[in-house]
Design a protein around this motif. Structure first.
Motif, PDB file in Angstrom:
ATOM      1  N   UNK A   2       0.745  -1.360  -0.058  1.00 44.27           N
ATOM      2  CA  UNK A   2       0.090   0.167  -0.071  1.00 44.27           C
ATOM      3  C   UNK A   2       0.858   1.390  -0.062  1.00 44.27           C
ATOM      4  N   UNK A   3       2.186   1.242   0.123  1.00 41.90           N
ATOM      5  CA  UNK A   3       3.119   2.493   0.104  1.00 41.90           C
ATOM      6  C   UNK A   3       3.947   2.171  -1.073  1.00 41.90           C
ATOM      7  N   UNK A   4       4.604   3.433  -1.426  1.00 42.64           N
ATOM      8  CA  UNK A   4       5.689   3.444  -2.759  1.00 42.64           C
ATOM      9  C   UNK A   4       6.702   2.709  -1.850  1.00 42.64           C
ATOM     10  N   UNK A   5       7.718   2.106  -3.063  1.00 44.51           N
ATOM     11  CA  UNK A   5       8.917   1.660  -2.670  1.00 44.51           C
ATOM     12  C   UNK A   5       9.778   2.400  -1.867  1.00 44.51           C
ATOM     13  N   UNK A   6      10.247   1.843  -0.742  1.00 40.35           N
ATOM     14  CA  UNK A   6      11.336   2.407  -0.088  1.00 40.35           C
ATOM     15  C   UNK A   6      10.355   3.541   0.974  1.00 40.35           C
ATOM     16  N   UNK A   7       9.209   3.747   0.987  1.00 39.00           N
ATOM     17  CA  UNK A   7       8.554   4.384   1.859  1.00 39.00           C
ATOM     18  C   UNK A   7       7.870   3.540   2.946  1.00 39.00           C
ATOM     19  N   UNK A   8       7.640   3.930   3.995  1.00 40.12           N
ATOM     20  CA  UNK A   8       6.952   3.039   4.959  1.00 40.12           C
ATOM     21  C   UNK A   8       5.610   3.838   5.180  1.00 40.12           C
ATOM     22  N   UNK A   9       4.422   3.097   5.571  1.00 40.71           N
ATOM     23  CA  UNK A   9       3.137   3.656   5.730  1.00 40.71           C
ATOM     24  C   UNK A   9       3.055   5.106   6.329  1.00 40.71           C
ATOM     25  N   UNK A  10       2.166   5.952   5.530  1.00 44.45           N
ATOM     26  CA  UNK A  10       2.153   7.295   6.262  1.00 44.45           C
ATOM     27  C   UNK A  10       2.039   7.422   7.758  1.00 44.45           C
ATOM     28  N   UNK A  11       1.156   6.400   8.301  1.00 48.11           N
ATOM     29  CA  UNK A  11       0.723   6.511   9.812  1.00 48.11           C
ATOM     30  C   UNK A  11       1.719   6.091  10.515  1.00 48.11           C
ATOM     31  N   UNK A  12       2.990   5.656  10.088  1.00 46.69           N
ATOM     32  CA  UNK A  12       4.037   4.969  10.745  1.00 46.69           C
ATOM     33  C   UNK A  12       5.044   6.008  11.188  1.00 46.69           C
ATOM     34  N   UNK A  13       5.422   5.983  12.349  1.00 48.79           N
ATOM     35  CA  UNK A  13       6.267   7.213  12.934  1.00 48.79           C
ATOM     36  C   UNK A  13       7.652   6.898  13.071  1.00 48.79           C
ATOM     37  N   UNK A  14       7.846   5.336  13.409  1.00 48.65           N
ATOM     38  CA  UNK A  14       9.345   4.953  13.774  1.00 48.65           C
ATOM     39  C   UNK A  14       9.401   3.485  13.632  1.00 48.65           C
ATOM     40  N   UNK A  15      10.782   3.114  13.312  1.00 47.28           N
ATOM     41  CA  UNK A  15      10.837   1.668  13.237  1.00 47.28           C
ATOM     42  C   UNK A  15      11.353   0.800  14.477  1.00 47.28           C
ATOM     43  N   UNK A  16      10.779   0.207  15.295  1.00 44.07           N
ATOM     44  CA  UNK A  16      11.159  -0.348  16.630  1.00 44.07           C
ATOM     45  C   UNK A  16      12.222  -1.344  16.296  1.00 44.07           C
ATOM     46  N   UNK A  17      11.759  -2.383  15.598  1.00 45.81           N
ATOM     47  CA  UNK A  17      12.809  -3.437  15.389  1.00 45.81           C
ATOM     48  C   UNK A  17      12.762  -3.985  14.096  1.00 45.81           C
ATOM     49  N   UNK A  18      13.946  -4.653  13.637  1.00 49.34           N
ATOM     50  CA  UNK A  18      13.770  -5.566  12.529  1.00 49.34           C
ATOM     51  C   UNK A  18      14.368  -6.883  12.867  1.00 49.34           C
ATOM     52  N   UNK A  19      13.811  -7.702  12.666  1.00 46.92           N
ATOM     53  CA  UNK A  19      14.298  -9.400  12.949  1.00 46.92           C
ATOM     54  C   UNK A  19      14.459 -10.191  12.006  1.00 46.92           C
ATOM     55  N   UNK A  20      15.546 -10.842  11.397  1.00 48.61           N
ATOM     56  CA  UNK A  20      15.719 -11.593  10.444  1.00 48.61           C
ATOM     57  C   UNK A  20      15.961 -13.051  10.623  1.00 48.61           C
ATOM     58  N   UNK A  21      14.858 -14.100   9.961  1.00 44.80           N
ATOM     59  CA  UNK A  21      15.079 -15.315  10.156  1.00 44.80           C
ATOM     60  C   UNK A  21      15.996 -15.776   8.898  1.00 44.80           C
ATOM     61  N   UNK A  22      16.125 -17.085   8.379  1.00 48.45           N
ATOM     62  CA  UNK A  22      16.578 -17.738   7.312  1.00 48.45           C
ATOM     63  C   UNK A  22      16.255 -17.278   6.065  1.00 48.45           C
ATOM     64  N   UNK A  23      14.626 -17.110   5.944  1.00 46.79           N
ATOM     65  CA  UNK A  23      14.009 -16.550   4.699  1.00 46.79           C
ATOM     66  C   UNK A  23      12.964 -15.843   5.063  1.00 46.79           C
ATOM     67  N   UNK A  24      12.905 -15.272   6.312  1.00 39.28           N
ATOM     68  CA  UNK A  24      11.509 -14.434   6.748  1.00 39.28           C
ATOM     69  C   UNK A  24      12.112 -13.348   7.401  1.00 39.28           C
ATOM     70  N   UNK A  25      11.238 -12.034   7.448  1.00 42.20           N
ATOM     71  CA  UNK A  25      11.784 -11.091   8.100  1.00 42.20           C
ATOM     72  C   UNK A  25      10.625 -10.361   8.874  1.00 42.20           C
ATOM     73  N   UNK A  26      10.855  -9.787  10.098  1.00 42.34           N
ATOM     74  CA  UNK A  26       9.822  -9.215  10.885  1.00 42.34           C
ATOM     75  C   UNK A  26       9.994  -7.752  10.970  1.00 42.34           C
ATOM     76  N   UNK A  27       9.301  -6.878  10.983  1.00 40.33           N
ATOM     77  CA  UNK A  27       9.371  -5.313  11.038  1.00 40.33           C
ATOM     78  C   UNK A  27       8.398  -4.951  12.159  1.00 40.33           C
TER      79      UNK A  27
END
Length: 259
Positions: A35-60
């Motif tokens: 729902x957002x342009x490439x490289x942009x976070x959603x407009x209602x988001x104010x900060x990235x708290x954490x990024x967690x990476x598994x073998x082939x999956x990612x959590x934000x």
């Protein structure tokens, strides 16, 4: 407020970079949030708290402008590591970040405040709006080495969200309020730093770990555990912390340190 951007690079066989495809990236490429342009976070988001990476999956873990948090994910969800709603909506995975629904509905209002990812497992810590309630630690995904921390009982299916209990590690669990202060995962094990608070009496903290333990990553296991070549803990177990050795007193000003 300036728009936030997120970029990623590296291996991308299952779309875990959220770049819109499954091509490896040798330079940083804008991530895509649904729902957002490439490289942009959603407009209602104010900060990235954490990024967690598994073998082939990612959590934000994202923080909204109103202070609440949202959990998004991308990549492989075939082992249930991104939750049941993701597995149903994206059986082949998603190459862009999409919101995750942990399907926690027991009358309490919870906010995700910590996430971690193992090889094919994910964990999240939820805090209740009621300050008198314990945190909830949820796990989902593969359980090959006890990664989910749910004990020896068979699990219904790998697309479920499970609760990790620490009650057996504290005294009077009915009276204890447990707060997960930190959470860290390796490929097949996890360690949590937990504080137990009581209505009367001092609070205390402890480390608890579960999962693969063959190489000592959880410290010494109880004698009832499997042989060292198969060692694992399927439920949280106390991870001992060596007591610090007190330093010798500093010499008084003007004294001879070699005396």
């Amino acid at each position: 407020m300036a728009a936030l951007s997120l970029f990623s690079a590296g291996s991308n066989a299952r779309g875990q970079l959220a770049t819109g495809d499954a091509d490896d990236a040798h330079t940083f490429i804008p991530c895509i949030f649904s729902g957002s342009p490439p490289g942009r976070l959603p407009e209602h988001i104010g900060a990235i708290r954490q990024i967690a990476c598994g073998a082939n999956h990612t959590l934000a873990l994202l923080q909204r402008l109103d202070g609440a948090t949202e959990l998004w994910g991308c990549g492989d969800g075939s082992r249930g590591q991104l939750g049941p709603s993701y597995a149903q909506a994206h059986p082949e995975g998603s190459a862009v970040f999409v919101p995750l629904d942990l399907q926690v509905d027991d009358g309490e209002r919870y906010t995700v405040h910590l996430v971690a990812a193992g090889w094919e497992t994910s964990c999240g810590v939820l805090s209740s709006a009621n300050c008198g309630q314990s945190d909830r630690l949820l796990s989902m995904g593969a359980n090959d080495f006890g990664n989910l921390g749910t004990g020896p009982a068979p699990l219904p299916n790998n697309n479920s969200v499970h609760t990790v209990s620490f009650d057996h590690l504290v005294r009077n669990p009915a009276d204890a309020i447990l707060t997960v202060l930190a959470l860290s995962t390796g490929p097949h094990h996890a360690v949590a730093h937990v504080r137990a608070t009581y209505p009367a009496g001092p609070a205390h903290t402890f480390l608890a770990g579960w999962g693969a333990a063959r190489h000592g990553q959880l410290g010494p296991l109880p004698s009832s555990s499997p042989s060292p070549t198969m060692a694992h803990a399927r439920a949280p177990t106390h991870t001992p912390i060596p007591q610090p050795v007190p330093l010798p007193p500093a010499p008084a000003p003007g004294s001879d340190p070699n005396a």
